[in-house]
Motif scaffolding. Structure first.
Motif, PDB file in Angstrom:
ATOM      1  N   ALA A   5       0.835  -1.210   0.000  1.00 58.31           N
ATOM      2  CA  ALA A   5       0.000   0.000   0.000  1.00 58.31           C
ATOM      3  C   ALA A   5       0.861   1.247   0.000  1.00 58.31           C
ATOM      4  O   ALA A   5       0.567   2.225  -0.703  1.00 58.31           O
ATOM      5  CB  ALA A   5      -0.922  -0.020   1.219  1.00 58.31           C
ATOM      6  N   ALA A   6       1.952   1.214   0.788  1.00 58.87           N
ATOM      7  CA  ALA A   6       2.853   2.373   0.838  1.00 58.87           C
ATOM      8  C   ALA A   6       3.513   2.613  -0.513  1.00 58.87           C
ATOM      9  O   ALA A   6       3.647   3.762  -0.970  1.00 58.87           O
ATOM     10  CB  ALA A   6       3.907   2.155   1.919  1.00 58.87           C
ATOM     11  N   LEU A   7       3.913   1.516  -1.177  1.00 53.97           N
ATOM     12  CA  LEU A   7       4.525   1.638  -2.498  1.00 53.97           C
ATOM     13  C   LEU A   7       3.540   2.202  -3.517  1.00 53.97           C
ATOM     14  O   LEU A   7       3.910   3.016  -4.377  1.00 53.97           O
ATOM     15  CB  LEU A   7       5.055   0.285  -2.956  1.00 53.97           C
ATOM     16  CG  LEU A   7       6.279  -0.249  -2.204  1.00 53.97           C
ATOM     17  CD1 LEU A   7       6.619  -1.663  -2.669  1.00 53.97           C
ATOM     18  CD2 LEU A   7       7.469   0.684  -2.394  1.00 53.97           C
ATOM     19  N   LEU A   8       2.302   1.776  -3.439  1.00 47.13           N
ATOM     20  CA  LEU A   8       1.276   2.286  -4.349  1.00 47.13           C
ATOM     21  C   LEU A   8       1.039   3.774  -4.128  1.00 47.13           C
ATOM     22  O   LEU A   8       0.888   4.550  -5.086  1.00 47.13           O
ATOM     23  CB  LEU A   8      -0.022   1.506  -4.164  1.00 47.13           C
ATOM     24  CG  LEU A   8      -0.040   0.074  -4.716  1.00 47.13           C
ATOM     25  CD1 LEU A   8      -1.335  -0.631  -4.334  1.00 47.13           C
ATOM     26  CD2 LEU A   8       0.136   0.083  -6.230  1.00 47.13           C
ATOM     27  N   VAL A   9       1.017   4.183  -2.859  1.00 45.39           N
ATOM     28  CA  VAL A   9       0.836   5.608  -2.551  1.00 45.39           C
ATOM     29  C   VAL A   9       2.001   6.422  -3.096  1.00 45.39           C
ATOM     30  O   VAL A   9       1.812   7.484  -3.707  1.00 45.39           O
ATOM     31  CB  VAL A   9       0.691   5.817  -1.030  1.00 45.39           C
ATOM     32  CG1 VAL A   9       0.768   7.295  -0.684  1.00 45.39           C
ATOM     33  CG2 VAL A   9      -0.627   5.232  -0.537  1.00 45.39           C
ATOM     34  N   LEU A  10       3.217   5.919  -2.892  1.00 42.33           N
ATOM     35  CA  LEU A  10       4.398   6.620  -3.405  1.00 42.33           C
ATOM     36  C   LEU A  10       4.360   6.710  -4.933  1.00 42.33           C
ATOM     37  O   LEU A  10       4.716   7.744  -5.512  1.00 42.33           O
ATOM     38  CB  LEU A  10       5.666   5.901  -2.956  1.00 42.33           C
ATOM     39  CG  LEU A  10       6.044   6.046  -1.478  1.00 42.33           C
ATOM     40  CD1 LEU A  10       7.258   5.193  -1.154  1.00 42.33           C
ATOM     41  CD2 LEU A  10       6.330   7.513  -1.150  1.00 42.33           C
ATOM     42  N   ALA A  11       3.929   5.631  -5.581  1.00 37.85           N
ATOM     43  CA  ALA A  11       3.833   5.626  -7.041  1.00 37.85           C
ATOM     44  C   ALA A  11       2.810   6.642  -7.524  1.00 37.85           C
ATOM     45  O   ALA A  11       3.034   7.347  -8.520  1.00 37.85           O
ATOM     46  CB  ALA A  11       3.473   4.233  -7.540  1.00 37.85           C
ATOM     47  N   LEU A  12       1.695   6.745  -6.829  1.00 40.08           N
ATOM     48  CA  LEU A  12       0.670   7.725  -7.198  1.00 40.08           C
ATOM     49  C   LEU A  12       1.172   9.147  -7.015  1.00 40.08           C
ATOM     50  O   LEU A  12       0.927  10.021  -7.855  1.00 40.08           O
ATOM     51  CB  LEU A  12      -0.594   7.489  -6.367  1.00 40.08           C
ATOM     52  CG  LEU A  12      -1.435   6.254  -6.735  1.00 40.08           C
ATOM     53  CD1 LEU A  12      -2.553   6.057  -5.713  1.00 40.08           C
ATOM     54  CD2 LEU A  12      -2.013   6.398  -8.143  1.00 40.08           C
TER      55      LEU A  12
END
Length: 207
Positions: A5-12
């Protein structure tokens, strides 16, 4: 799960920042003619001939006293550069200085700072490609800080980046993504350096 989830947020966040960066680049051209400055600096790189031609055109319009072309390849002669950029010999021979020490944007900034201090210039118009301008200005403002120096921009357009759907072009998308990552790296460096004292370059001696 939390890591994903953290990686997805950073990607966004990164993707949103990239699109904001692209919009900034696209909105930087066309520019109105800049007000006169003491000097004009053209930073070499991709589309160098267009950058140099734009800088010399500003000189011809009396929007600066001299031009510095920063980061010239040592294997390129002065005449070869003039011919390739299509600049007028009278202006070129009179008022264009070539800098051969810079190998990257950091070097451009140092070379420009040395030239500006040697010429005792306090205002500069910076000419480079639209996508390169944000990072170039970060580097230049790191060594030519206000209120001692005033910097203004004059960006040359990159045709591949003018499309609203730039992400559909692999070349344009790659160019902007790479430049955005470099820009973020410089922002991070300046943020870290800003936590402590920074040395102020010495002013040139009068003589």
């Amino acid at each position: 799960m939390r890591t994903l989830a953290a990686l997805l947020v950073l990607a966004l966040i990164w993707t949103a920042g990239l699109f904001a960066f692209a919009a900034r680049v696209q909105q930087s051209t066309p520019l109105p003619e800049p007000p006169p400055a003491d000097g004009i600096v053209a930073l070499t790189g991709a589309n160098s001939n267009e950058r140099i031609a734009a800088a010399v055109q500003l000189l011809a319009e009396h929007r600066g006293h001299r031009v510095l072309v920063s980061g010239v390849n040592r294997e390129v002669s002065r005449e070869q550069l003039r011919t390739a950029s299509g600049t007028v010999r009278r202006l070129y021979d009179c008022c264009v200085d070539l800098g051969f020490t810079a190998a990257d944007t950091v070097g451009n900034a140092r070379e420009t700072a040395e030239w500006a201090r040697t010429m005792r210039y306090r205002s500069l118009t910076v000419v480079t490609s639209d996508y390169h301008m944000p990072r170039a200005m970060l580097e230049l403002r790191a060594v030519l800080r206000p209120p001692d120096f005033a910097l203004q921009t004059y960006a040359t357009p990159t045709a591949a980046l003018k499309s609203r759907a730039w992400w559909r072009s692999p070349g344009a998308a790659r160019l902007l993504a790479v430049e955005y990552c470099k820009y973020l790296a410089i922002l991070g460096r300046e943020a870290v350096l800003g936590l402590g004292p920074r040395a102020t370059p010495a002013a040139p001696q009068k003589g």
